[in-house]
Structure formats: structure tokens, C-alpha cells
Design a protein around this motif. Structure first.
Motif, mmCIF file in Angstrom:
data_model
loop_
_atom_site.group_PDB
_atom_site.id
_atom_site.type_symbol
_atom_site.label_atom_id
_atom_site.label_comp_id
_atom_site.label_asym_id
_atom_site.label_seq_id
_atom_site.Cartn_x
_atom_site.Cartn_y
_atom_site.Cartn_z
ATOM 1 N N UNK B 135 0.836 -1.197 0.000
ATOM 2 C CA UNK B 135 0.000 0.000 0.000
ATOM 3 C C UNK B 135 0.872 1.249 0.000
ATOM 4 N N UNK B 136 0.345 2.342 -0.562
ATOM 5 C CA UNK B 136 1.069 3.604 -0.424
ATOM 6 C C UNK B 136 0.782 4.206 0.953
ATOM 7 N N UNK B 144 5.151 7.392 0.675
ATOM 8 C CA UNK B 144 5.968 6.232 0.353
ATOM 9 C C UNK B 144 5.088 5.284 -0.432
ATOM 10 N N UNK B 145 5.477 5.046 -1.693
ATOM 11 C CA UNK B 145 4.679 4.101 -2.478
ATOM 12 C C UNK B 145 5.131 2.708 -2.102
ATOM 13 N N UNK B 146 4.211 1.762 -2.205
ATOM 14 C CA UNK B 146 4.602 0.371 -2.046
ATOM 15 C C UNK B 146 5.255 0.012 -0.722
ATOM 16 N N UNK B 147 4.661 0.421 0.351
ATOM 17 C CA UNK B 147 5.128 -0.040 1.658
ATOM 18 C C UNK B 147 4.455 -1.375 1.933
ATOM 19 N N UNK B 148 5.174 -2.284 2.555
ATOM 20 C CA UNK B 148 4.542 -3.546 2.873
ATOM 21 C C UNK B 148 3.759 -3.400 4.173
ATOM 22 N N UNK B 149 2.439 -3.409 4.019
ATOM 23 C CA UNK B 149 1.559 -3.314 5.168
ATOM 24 C C UNK B 149 1.282 -4.749 5.609
ATOM 25 N N UNK B 150 1.670 -5.071 6.834
ATOM 26 C CA UNK B 150 1.556 -6.455 7.274
ATOM 27 C C UNK B 150 0.516 -6.575 8.374
ATOM 28 N N UNK B 151 -0.539 -7.327 8.076
ATOM 29 C CA UNK B 151 -1.519 -7.608 9.112
ATOM 30 C C UNK B 151 -0.996 -8.745 9.963
ATOM 31 N N UNK B 152 -0.988 -8.517 11.303
ATOM 32 C CA UNK B 152 -0.450 -9.574 12.156
ATOM 33 C C UNK B 152 -1.143 -9.565 13.511
ATOM 34 N N UNK B 201 1.580 10.205 16.236
ATOM 35 C CA UNK B 201 1.374 10.833 14.921
ATOM 36 C C UNK B 201 0.455 9.943 14.097
ATOM 37 N N UNK B 202 -0.058 10.508 13.009
ATOM 38 C CA UNK B 202 -0.897 9.634 12.183
ATOM 39 C C UNK B 202 -0.326 9.501 10.774
ATOM 40 N N UNK B 203 -0.633 8.362 10.177
ATOM 41 C CA UNK B 203 -0.254 8.128 8.789
ATOM 42 C C UNK B 203 -1.507 7.716 8.034
ATOM 43 N N UNK B 204 -1.480 7.936 6.721
ATOM 44 C CA UNK B 204 -2.658 7.566 5.932
ATOM 45 C C UNK B 204 -2.288 6.449 4.974
ATOM 46 N N UNK B 205 -3.034 5.359 5.101
ATOM 47 C CA UNK B 205 -2.791 4.240 4.200
ATOM 48 C C UNK B 205 -4.073 3.989 3.426
ATOM 49 N N UNK B 206 -4.007 4.211 2.120
ATOM 50 C CA UNK B 206 -5.168 3.968 1.272
ATOM 51 C C UNK B 206 -6.424 4.632 1.862
ATOM 52 N N UNK B 207 -6.270 5.919 2.206
ATOM 53 C CA UNK B 207 -7.364 6.717 2.752
ATOM 54 C C UNK B 207 -7.808 6.342 4.159
ATOM 55 N N UNK B 208 -7.117 5.382 4.774
ATOM 56 C CA UNK B 208 -7.446 5.061 6.160
ATOM 57 C C UNK B 208 -6.404 5.728 7.046
ATOM 58 N N UNK B 209 -6.886 6.495 8.017
ATOM 59 C CA UNK B 209 -5.966 7.203 8.886
ATOM 60 C C UNK B 209 -5.616 6.317 10.079
ATOM 61 N N UNK B 210 -4.297 6.057 10.274
ATOM 62 C CA UNK B 210 -3.852 5.180 11.346
ATOM 63 C C UNK B 210 -2.997 5.960 12.326
#
Ligand SMILES: Nc1ncnc2c1ncn2[C@@H]1O[C@H](COP(=O)(O)OP(=O)(O)OP(=O)(O)O)[C@@H](O)[C@H]1O
Ligand SMILES: [Mg+2]
Lengths: 238, 437
Positions: B135-136, B144-152, B201-210
Motif C-alpha cells: 500500500x502507499x 511512500x509508495x509500495x510499503x509492505x503493510x503487514x496484518x499480524x 502521529x498519524x499516517x494515511x494508508x489507502x485513505x485510512x488514517x492510522x
């Protein structure tokens, strides 16, 4: 007594393309034990060729060579090497010493390849080589390399090398050819001494006064023996 | 000076029998010590030429040792890294096309529910799971394009032996509530926030704010995975927001990889069989239809080893070729040396050296050149390997066997490539050799 050297119809023919060079053209000689013989003849008459065959360094194209009654024409390389090592001492006009090698090591060389009887230890070899150097009056130059020695001294080292294995027969091809008269006389003195001790010596020379010091002169002309007079008179140098 | 008759003439003592005995004795070797002494003198007499001759062997031997040290170092590094993934791990990996991204979603799959089944098996002391998706990531003005988002899952740090540098890892509450939180890999944190504190802090992954709740410690690249470039989120959040599947309610949420940490004292094969049986029965399929493979770390090290084998073979070839080139160098110089020393050979023959004496002299010379070259090469190779390991990122491990191998090949090459020149020397005729200018 069996002659130490006897040849029958020795021929050495070099094929140079279509031309044949007859370096030896039917040589019959006989040399007895204890003789001191000079070989003379003009340049190219075949003296060296004969010496090389008599010294077992070369083989005849034809004919037979009996060394102390044994036909050596049929012997293989290994047997000839053993004869050169034990029975013969060869002295060359150009000394033929190993460069960058001490006089002592040069004189030891025949002992290195000596394998009859029990082997000699390095100490024994050195002792005998030293004794040979002493005999030619060069004990004080044992550590010198050939390029640190004069021509006469080099030839004396070569003679010591020829002596070290105590051979019965010494072949010398123009041993004084590269030396001045005085130095040549010194070499001749050593050869006379060796002869006096019972060794048979065959020596090539161009100088009549050197040849005159021997018991007998063999003259070669175009690969043949011109005179081989065993009845020759007393040496004139006396 | 007068000719005295005190001494009787010295006669040759050779009867035919003597000559025969002599010939037999002449096949005897002269003392090996003497042969090596002659060879050694030959080497010393021309030091520069000897050194140049040895150069090829020196380089060849050094190359063998350095190359093997590099490939052994690489293998050791990989093995260490795989061990560093966690202790006693069993990797349960979804088969390709069976639940992996883009796979067929209707057949039997490895699912999130299976994790609980695996966890319940005797001998399994911990489990974790990874559901990666690329995901970006946008934050703090950078993308950052193409970060590996890992669900765990919360077990992840303990099972995989990774640690937190700051903040906290995901917890059970995050799982249940699909909390919008993220734990950043060290590299990602550094890239986005620099030296500033990312926690809170927050980051946005595919329009989801984390919200960032933790930062991982440095881990580096292991195998193909750059651990520092990952972002960890609750696996439940991945299923609901990032890779929703319309089939999930029928077959469950697929997972790509389950890690099972095995009790040191448990029998690995038993545990594997248990996992297969339990999962097969829960899915109502036979063991052979199970949509996953199981690997231990040792299996993976072995697989990685196969991959580095090509590399190792290439290095071995390069080193081998340089050794052969070194050998040809010896042959070349020995041939020149035989020609140059023809007169010496003639002199030796004139005082009684047999063809065998000459052959052994030159063989011994070639052997000594290659052995001395080999020893220098070993010193150079060991020094080179140590230096290379110290100055580059690559690790080097000096393998004792490679030293033995290199030295033995050097000796073999000396004899092999020395043989032709030595034979040539032995076959010279004394008179031709003496006449040589
Ligand atoms: N290897 C060879 N190839 C061809 N011809 C040779 C060879 N060796 C010698 N000859 C020829 O054989 C003949 C005899 O040569 P040899 O060397 O025996 O003469 P020599 O009597 O010793 O002469 P010098 O007094 O000049 O030393 C000469 O014509 C020479 O050209
Ligand atoms: Mg001549």
C-alpha cells in the motif's frame, strides 16, 4: 693388456639437408692404459667429434668403440651416463662450469650423480671435492663462482671436477685453447702430474709445443687418422 | 717435471659384468635431498623469474581461499539471519494460488481460523500470522509508495524475535476492535518522521488514517524481506479495510503465512503430523489436499543454500581457472628455463646425470615453485579474506578445507604442468645440450 680405447671404422656423418658432412670417415685407433696422447689436425678435421664419441657424449653413425674391451656402441643412455660419471673425466676448451655456482659445488657435481657403491654423505663429498681443488692448487678459491675466477683458474676447477671421481681416462678437448701460454703451461703441469699418477689422457691441441709434451701424437685430416705412430720417440719437452 | 713410474697405470675396472651392475645401479635415484637441493639452487639462481613464475600460483591459491571465504561468509550470514527470525519456528505457507494474493478464493485455503487450531496443538508454544499487502503510505508531507503493510497478531514480536524500539506493539484489543493503529518498521519511521517522535502521529494508508503506537527496532534484510520497511497493523483491520473478500463469510479470512513456535522438547515430525491431521479434518479434506506447505528454518537454510550454490560454483570456477592459468604460467616459464639452461643440462649429463636425474630436477623445481607459491598464496589469501571481511559489508569465513584444497591443487598443478618441460629436458642429448649457445 687390453687397450683402454680401441675403435674400428668409426664414422660420424651429419646430414645437412642434401649435403652429407663426414666428420669422421673410418677412424681406427688404439690407446693403451697409461698413455698420454695428443690429437692434432686442422680445424674441422674431426678432432672434437672423435673426442665426444670417445668420451661417451656422442654416438658414432657407424663403427665400434671398445672401452677397456667393452663395446659401448650398444649401451643405453643410462649406462653411458654411468660410464661418464665413473670412468671418464672430460675437460672442455670452454670450461663448462655451472654459472653462479661455487667452485666447490661445481667440483662436487660428479659426486652428486655417483651412485655406485655406498652413497657419500654431503660432508664426504665436500671433503673429496676440496681435495681435488687442493690437487689443482685452488683450495683458497673454493667459494668463488666461475665469474670471479680467471680463465686458468676456471680450467683448473674443471680439471678438479674431472678428477674428483678418480677416473682412469681423462679426455681434454683443447684444454689450453682459451688460455695464454703461461697459464697453459700450468694446466699442462697438472696433466703431466695426473699422467704420472697413472691416468690415461687424450688431449686435443693446436699447439705443437704442447703436443710435443705428450708421448704420442695422432694427427687427423678430414675425418681420418694421418699418423698413429705408437713408436714415437721420447717427449721433447724433457 | 718428470714422468715418474712410481704409479702404475690406472685401468678401467669394467668387465662386461661391471657395466651390467653399473646400469642396474644407475636406475637408482640419487638422494631426494640432493634433488631438492639442486632444484632449490635453480630457483635461487634466478629469483625474479622464480617469483614471476610463482605469481600465477600465488594469485590462484589466494583466489580459491578468498572466494571460498566469501561464499562461506555469505552462507553463514544467511543462516544466522534465518535463525534470527525466531527460534524453533515452523513456517506454514499457503500454497501458490490457494489463498495467496490473486489466488483462487473458492478452494480450500489457509485461513485466520486455522491459526487458533494450530495454536491448540500439543508442542506449539506460540503462533503468529502475516497477511501482507502493498500500500502507499502518506504522512507528514511525504508519500511512500509500495510499503509492505503487514496484518499480524500480538504474538508476532515474541514468535519472530523482533523487538520494539519505542511505544507498544499491537494488542488483543486492537484485534477485537480493528483499531486503526500502526507499528512502524525502523526504516519507515526514519523516512517519514526523521528524528522526530512518531508515537501518536498519524499516517494515511489507502485513505485510512492510522495512529502510530510503536516503532520497531532495527532488523535489516533477511532473505527477501526488509523488516525495516514494513508497517504492522492488526490483521483484522487488513481483512476489513485493505483486502476485503466477499467469500470471507463462507470460507474465512485467508492468511498467507502462519508461524508456529515449537517447544524445544517436542518431536517436530509429530507436531507436523498433528497440524496436518487437525487442519485436514477441520476443512473436511484429505491431508494431500491441504493448501499449504510446512518448512522449518533448517529447510529454508537448505533452500537458500541451493540458491547460493550457483554463486559458489561460479566462484569455484573463477578460482579454478586462475589456478590453471597459474599452472600454465609455470609450464611456460619452465619451458623457457629448460631452453635457457640447456647448457647446464649438458654439463650435468657430461658428468653422469641420467635422463631421470634431469627429469626429477626439473619436476622438483616445478613442484617447489608451486608449493612455495602455494604457501605465499595461502598467506595472501587468508590476509585478503580477513581484509575483505573487515573492509566490506560482506562477511568472510576462512574454511580450513579450502587451504588444504588450494595447497593440494597447487602441488598437483606443479607436477602436472612441470612434467612436460621436465621430460623435454630429460630427452636432450648430452652433446646437443653442450653445444647449445
Ligand atoms: N652438429 C654438427 N652438425 C653438422 N656438422 C657438424 C656438427 N658438428 C661438427 N660438424 C662438422 O664436422 C666437422 C668436424 O668438426 P669438429 O668439431 O670435429 O672439428 P675439429 O677438428 O674439432 O675443429 P676445431 O679444431 O675447429 O675445433 C666439421 O666440418 C664440422 O662442420
Ligand atoms: Mg674442436
Amino acid at each position: 693388456m687390453v687397450p683402454i680405447i680401441q675403435t674400428e671404422g668409426l664414422r660420424k656423418i651429419y646430414e645437412m639437408g642434401s649435403v652429407q658432412v663426414k666428420a669422421l670417415d673410418g677412424v681406427d685407433i688404439r690407446i693403451d692404459v697409461g698413455e698420454f696422447v695428443a690429437v692434432m689436425g686442422s680445424s674441422g678435421s674431426g678432432k672434437s667429434t672423435l673426442m665426444n664419441i670417445l668420451g661417451c657424449l656422442d654416438r658414432p653413425t657407424e663403427g665400434q668403440y671398445f672401452l677397456a674391451g667393452e663395446d659401448v656402441s650398444g649401451l643405453n643412455k643410462v649406462q653411458l651416463a654411468a660410464i661418464r660419471n665413473r670412468q671418464l673425466g672430460f675437460i672442455f676448451q670452454s670450461f663448462n662450469l655451472l654459472a653462479r655456482t661455487s667452485a666447490l659445488r661445481n667440483v662436487m657435481l660428479p659426486l652428486v650423480y655417483k651412485r655406485n657403491g655406498r652413497g657419500l654423505s654431503t660432508d664426504e663429498r665436500e671433503e673429496r671435492a676440496m681435495a681435488a681443488l687442493e690437487a689443482v692448487g685452488l683450495a683458497d678459491r673454493a667459494d668463488h663462482e666461475p665469474n670471479e675466477l680467471s680463465g686458468g683458474q676456471r680450467q683448473r676447477v674443471a680439471i678438479a671436477r674431472a678428477l674428483v671421481n678418480d677416473p682412469a681416462l681423462i679426455m681434454a678437448d683443447e684444454p689450453t685453447g682459451n688460455l695464454d701460454t703461461r697459464t697453459g703451461e700450468e694446466i699442462m703441469e697438472i696433466l703431466h702430474d695426473l699422467h704420472a699418477r697413472g691416468r690415461t689422457i687424450v688431449m686435443v691441441t693446436h699447439e705443437p709445443h704442447i703436443a710435443a709434451q705428450t708421448q704420442r701424437t695422432i694427427t687427423m685430416v678430414d675425418g681420418r687418422i694421418a699418423t698413429a705412430d705408437a713408436q714415437e720417440e721420447e717427449p721433447q719437452w724433457q | 717435471m718428470a714422468v715418474t713410474q712410481e704409479h702404475p697405470p690406472v685401468a678401467l675396472g669394467n668387465t662386461p659384468r661391471d657395466l651390467h651392475d653399473e646400469a642396474a645401479e644407475s636406475t637408482r635415484l640419487i638422494s631426494p635431498l640432493e634433488i631438492f637441493r639442486i632444484a632449490w639452487e635453480g630457483i635461487l639462481r634466478n629469483k625474479i623469474r622464480s617469483l614471476l613464475t610463482m605469481l600465477g600460483v600465488i594469485i590462484g591459491v589466494a583466489a580459491v581461499i578468498v572466494m571460498i571465504a566469501i561464499s562461506a561468509g555469505t552462507e553463514a550470514t544467511i543462516a544466522d539471519q534465518i535463525k534470527g527470525l525466531g527460534a524453533n519456528l515452523l513456517f506454514i505457507q499457503a500454497s501458490f494460488g490457494r489463498g495467496g494474493p490473486g489466488g483462487n478464493e473458492t478452494g480450500p485455503m489457509l485461513t485466520y481460523d486455522d491459526v487458533a487450531i494450530v495454536a491448540g496443538i500439543n508442542g506449539v508454544v506460540g503462533t503468529s500470522v502475516e497477511m501482507p499487502t502493498n500500500q502507499p503510505v502518506k504522512a507528514n508531507g511525504t508519500t511512500l509508495t509500495d510499503v509492505q503493510l503487514v496484518g499480524t497478531t500480538p504474538d508476532y514480536p515474541s514468535v519472530r524475535e523482533v523487538s520494539l524500539a519505542d511505544g507498544r506493539f499491537l494488542n488483543e484489543q486492537d484485534m477485537d476492535r480493528k483499531t486503526k493503529v500502526a507499528v512502524l518498521g525502523a526504516g519507515v519511521a526514519q523516512e517519514i518522521f526523521g528524528d522526530a517522535d512518531p508515537i501518536g502521529q498519524s499516517i494515511t494508508v489507502d485513505n485510512v488514517k492510522l495512529t502510530v503506537v510503536g516503532v520497531m527496532a532495527d532488523k535489516g534484510v533477511v532473505g527477501n524481506t526488509d523488516f525495516d520497511a514494513r508497517v504492522y497493523v492488526p490483521i483484522t483491520l487488513v481483512y476489513s479495510r485493505f483486502v476485503p473478500s466477499q467469500f470471507a463469510r463462507f470460507v474465512g479470512d485467508r492468511v498467507q503465512l502462519i508461524f508456529a513456535q515449537i517447544d524445544e522438547n517436542a518431536n517436530l515430525d509429530d507436531v507436523k503430523t498433528q497440524i496436518q491431521l487437525k487442519l485436514a479434518s477441520s476443512k473436511g479434506i484429505s491431508v494431500s489436499e491441504l493448501p499449504f506447505t510446512m518448512q522449518t528454518q533448517d529447510d529454508i537454510i537448505e533452500t537458500q543454500g541451493a540458491a547460493t550454490e550457483a554463486f559458489r560454483n561460479l566462484l569455484a570456477w573463477v578460482a579454478g581457472v586462475s589456478l590453471i592459468v597459474g599452472g600454465i604460467g609455470i609450464m611456460n616459464i619452465m619451458l623457457v628455463s629448460v631452453t635457457e639452461r640447456t647448457r647446464e643440462i649438458g654439463i650435468r649429463q657430461s658428468v653422469g646425470a641420467t635422463p631421470n636425474d634431469i627429469r626429477l630436477q626439473f619436476l622438483a623445481e616445478a613442484l617447489m615453485l608451486s608449493l612455495v607459491g602455494g604457501l605465499i598464496g595461502i598467506a595472501a589469501g587468508v590476509a585478503g579474506a580477513i581484509l575483505f571481511g573487515a573492509t566490506s559489508d560482506m562477511r568472510t569465513v576462512i574454511v580450513p578445507g579450502s587451504i588444504v584444497l588450494a595447497f593440494a591443487s597447487a602441488a598437483a598443478i606443479g607436477v602436472f604442468f612441470g612434467f612436460y618441460p621436465a621430460n623435454k629436458a630429460a630427452q636432450l642429448d648430452p652433446i646437443d645440450a653442450l653445444r647449445h649457445e
